[in-house]
Design an enzyme around this catalytic site. Structure first.
Site, PDB file in Angstrom:
ATOM      1  N   GLU A  82       0.849  -1.209   0.000  1.00 19.13           N
ATOM      2  CA  GLU A  82       0.000   0.000   0.000  1.00 19.13           C
ATOM      3  C   GLU A  82       0.873   1.243   0.000  1.00 19.13           C
ATOM      4  O   GLU A  82       1.899   1.283   0.676  1.00 19.13           O
ATOM      5  CB  GLU A  82      -0.878   0.028   1.260  1.00 19.13           C
ATOM      6  CG  GLU A  82      -2.292  -0.434   1.056  1.00 19.13           C
ATOM      7  CD  GLU A  82      -3.150   0.534   0.235  1.00 19.13           C
ATOM      8  OE1 GLU A  82      -2.597   1.378  -0.492  1.00 19.13           O
ATOM      9  OE2 GLU A  82      -4.377   0.417   0.338  1.00 19.13           O
ATOM     10  N   ASP A  83       0.451   2.253  -0.723  1.00 20.58           N
ATOM     11  CA  ASP A  83       1.164   3.522  -0.652  1.00 20.58           C
ATOM     12  C   ASP A  83       0.904   4.199   0.685  1.00 20.58           C
ATOM     13  O   ASP A  83       1.825   4.684   1.331  1.00 20.58           O
ATOM     14  CB  ASP A  83       0.767   4.438  -1.815  1.00 20.58           C
ATOM     15  CG  ASP A  83      -0.747   4.545  -1.989  1.00 20.58           C
ATOM     16  OD1 ASP A  83      -1.436   3.517  -1.851  1.00 20.58           O
ATOM     17  OD2 ASP A  83      -1.246   5.648  -2.249  1.00 20.58           O
ATOM     18  N   ARG A 132       0.247  12.526  -9.095  1.00 22.78           N
ATOM     19  CA  ARG A 132       0.807  11.199  -8.813  1.00 22.78           C
ATOM     20  C   ARG A 132       2.253  11.096  -9.294  1.00 22.78           C
ATOM     21  O   ARG A 132       3.031  10.299  -8.798  1.00 22.78           O
ATOM     22  CB  ARG A 132      -0.010  10.109  -9.513  1.00 22.78           C
ATOM     23  CG  ARG A 132      -1.415   9.897  -8.967  1.00 22.78           C
ATOM     24  CD  ARG A 132      -1.999   8.614  -9.551  1.00 22.78           C
ATOM     25  NE  ARG A 132      -3.436   8.524  -9.426  1.00 22.78           N
ATOM     26  CZ  ARG A 132      -4.081   7.993  -8.378  1.00 22.78           C
ATOM     27  NH1 ARG A 132      -3.397   7.520  -7.363  1.00 22.78           N
ATOM     28  NH2 ARG A 132      -5.396   7.931  -8.353  1.00 22.78           N
ATOM     29  N   ASP A 176      -4.504   5.364   5.823  1.00 29.38           N
ATOM     30  CA  ASP A 176      -5.081   6.589   6.388  1.00 29.38           C
ATOM     31  C   ASP A 176      -6.059   6.156   7.487  1.00 29.38           C
ATOM     32  O   ASP A 176      -5.661   5.932   8.631  1.00 29.38           O
ATOM     33  CB  ASP A 176      -5.746   7.369   5.250  1.00 29.38           C
ATOM     34  CG  ASP A 176      -6.252   8.733   5.666  1.00 29.38           C
ATOM     35  OD1 ASP A 176      -6.674   8.890   6.817  1.00 29.38           O
ATOM     36  OD2 ASP A 176      -6.244   9.672   4.843  1.00 29.38           O
ATOM     37  N   PHE A 182      -2.937  16.427   4.178  1.00 31.27           N
ATOM     38  CA  PHE A 182      -3.246  15.810   2.885  1.00 31.27           C
ATOM     39  C   PHE A 182      -1.981  15.802   2.044  1.00 31.27           C
ATOM     40  O   PHE A 182      -1.350  16.841   1.849  1.00 31.27           O
ATOM     41  CB  PHE A 182      -4.375  16.544   2.173  1.00 31.27           C
ATOM     42  CG  PHE A 182      -4.938  15.720   1.056  1.00 31.27           C
ATOM     43  CD1 PHE A 182      -5.906  14.754   1.319  1.00 31.27           C
ATOM     44  CD2 PHE A 182      -4.464  15.854  -0.235  1.00 31.27           C
ATOM     45  CE1 PHE A 182      -6.392  13.940   0.298  1.00 31.27           C
ATOM     46  CE2 PHE A 182      -4.948  15.046  -1.265  1.00 31.27           C
ATOM     47  CZ  PHE A 182      -5.914  14.097  -0.990  1.00 31.27           C
TER      48      PHE A 182
HETATM   49  C1  PRP Z   1      -5.876   5.620  -1.173  1.00 30.87           C
HETATM   50  C2  PRP Z   1      -4.617   4.839  -0.890  1.00 30.87           C
HETATM   51  C3  PRP Z   1      -5.104   3.703  -0.043  1.00 30.87           C
HETATM   52  C4  PRP Z   1      -6.306   4.267   0.661  1.00 30.87           C
HETATM   53  C5  PRP Z   1      -5.985   4.526   2.102  1.00 30.87           C
HETATM   54  O1  PRP Z   1      -6.530   5.019  -2.241  1.00 30.87           O
HETATM   55  O2  PRP Z   1      -4.011   4.402  -2.083  1.00 30.87           O
HETATM   56  O3  PRP Z   1      -5.461   2.585  -0.822  1.00 30.87           O
HETATM   57  O4  PRP Z   1      -6.640   5.493   0.011  1.00 30.87           O
HETATM   58  O5  PRP Z   1      -7.062   5.146   2.764  1.00 30.87           O
HETATM   59  P1  PRP Z   1      -7.811   4.497   3.993  1.00 30.87           P
HETATM   60  O6  PRP Z   1      -6.770   3.934   4.920  1.00 30.87           O
HETATM   61  O7  PRP Z   1      -8.540   5.675   4.597  1.00 30.87           O
HETATM   62  O8  PRP Z   1      -8.763   3.466   3.493  1.00 30.87           O
HETATM   63  P2  PRP Z   1      -7.727   5.749  -3.029  1.00 30.87           P
HETATM   64  O9  PRP Z   1      -9.029   5.160  -2.579  1.00 30.87           O
HETATM   65  O10 PRP Z   1      -7.565   7.234  -2.922  1.00 30.87           O
HETATM   66  O11 PRP Z   1      -7.521   5.283  -4.496  1.00 30.87           O
HETATM   67  P3  PRP Z   1      -6.205   5.422  -5.426  1.00 30.87           P
HETATM   68  O12 PRP Z   1      -5.171   4.489  -4.833  1.00 30.87           O
HETATM   69  O13 PRP Z   1      -6.694   4.976  -6.749  1.00 30.87           O
HETATM   70  O14 PRP Z   1      -5.745   6.862  -5.400  1.00 30.87           O
END
Ligand code: PRP
Length: 184
Positions: free
Chosen positions: A106-107, A172, A110, A159
């Site tokens: 995971e990147d 990105r 949150d 953010f």
């Molecule tokens: C982002 C990120 C994680 C997730 C974390 O994805 O890549 O997968 O949010 O957030 P959380 O811990 O609150 O669930 P996003 O849904 O923005 O999609 P993306 O990766 O396509 O940008």
């Protein structure tokens, strides 16, 4: 200010981590992961889209036998800076992970809701093991308990964009991690 008014890119941003900071963290993570998985031919499962930059740097730093899978989930709708709390599987796993050692890549964690959802999804498919590797973690924002076995950085509740992370699909491509300034 509406989201479309945010100018591209740097004047409205502060650097949190430089590309060098990030590469050093990845080298450390790769060393830890290599020790644990060297003989296991693990499946690295990237959660799209945000993981794509981290995944590509991590697998090259690992430099060991492994396989790659991706799944795509979404929780942030267009223009949102907060998780909606509702996860959608946009694209599930194509191959089987039964009896395989899976490392979720995971990147960012949150609220933790995405990783929690993905872990449940994976465990139903009976892997030999599942662990989590996240480059960034906003611990102050967790709404569910999630295990992060390999962590790059704990970050403040700001953010952030860059290194695969977006704001409404922008930024990105930036090579470091940046905070968006809230007001000018
Ligand atoms: C982002 C990120 C994680 C997730 C974390 O994805 O890549 O997968 O949010 O957030 P959380 O811990 O609150 O669930 P996003 O849904 O923005 O999609 P993306 O990766 O396509 O940008």
């Amino acid at each position: 200010m509406t989201r479309k008014d945010i100018p591209l890119p740097q004047p409205q941003m502060e650097v949190l981590f430089t590309p060098g900071d990030i590469q050093s963290a990845i080298a450390r993570l790769a060393q830890e992961i290599r020790q644990d998985y060297r003989d296991k031919n693990p499946v690295l499962l990237g959660v799209l889209k945000g993981c794509f930059v981290f995944m590509s740097d991590l697998v090259r730093a690992l430099d060991m036998p492994l396989e790659i899978e991706f799944m795509s989930v979404s929780s942030y709708g267009p223009g949102r800076t907060e998780s909606s709390g509702e996860i959608r599987v946009v694209q599930g796993l194509r191959g089987t992970i039964r009896d395989r050692h899976v490392l979720v890549v995971e990147d960012i964690v949150d609220t933790g809701i995405t990783v929690d959802f993905v872990l449940r999804y994976l465990r139903r498919r009976r892997p030999a093991s599942v662990r989590v590797c996240a480059l960034f973690d906003k611990a102050a924002r967790h709404r569910v308990d999630v295990p992060i076995d390999y962590l790059g950085f704990s970050i403040p509740d700001r953010f952030v964009v860059g290194y695969g992370l977006d704001f409404d699909e922008r930024f990105r491509y930036l090579p470091g991690l940046y905070c968006l300034k809230e007001d000018d």
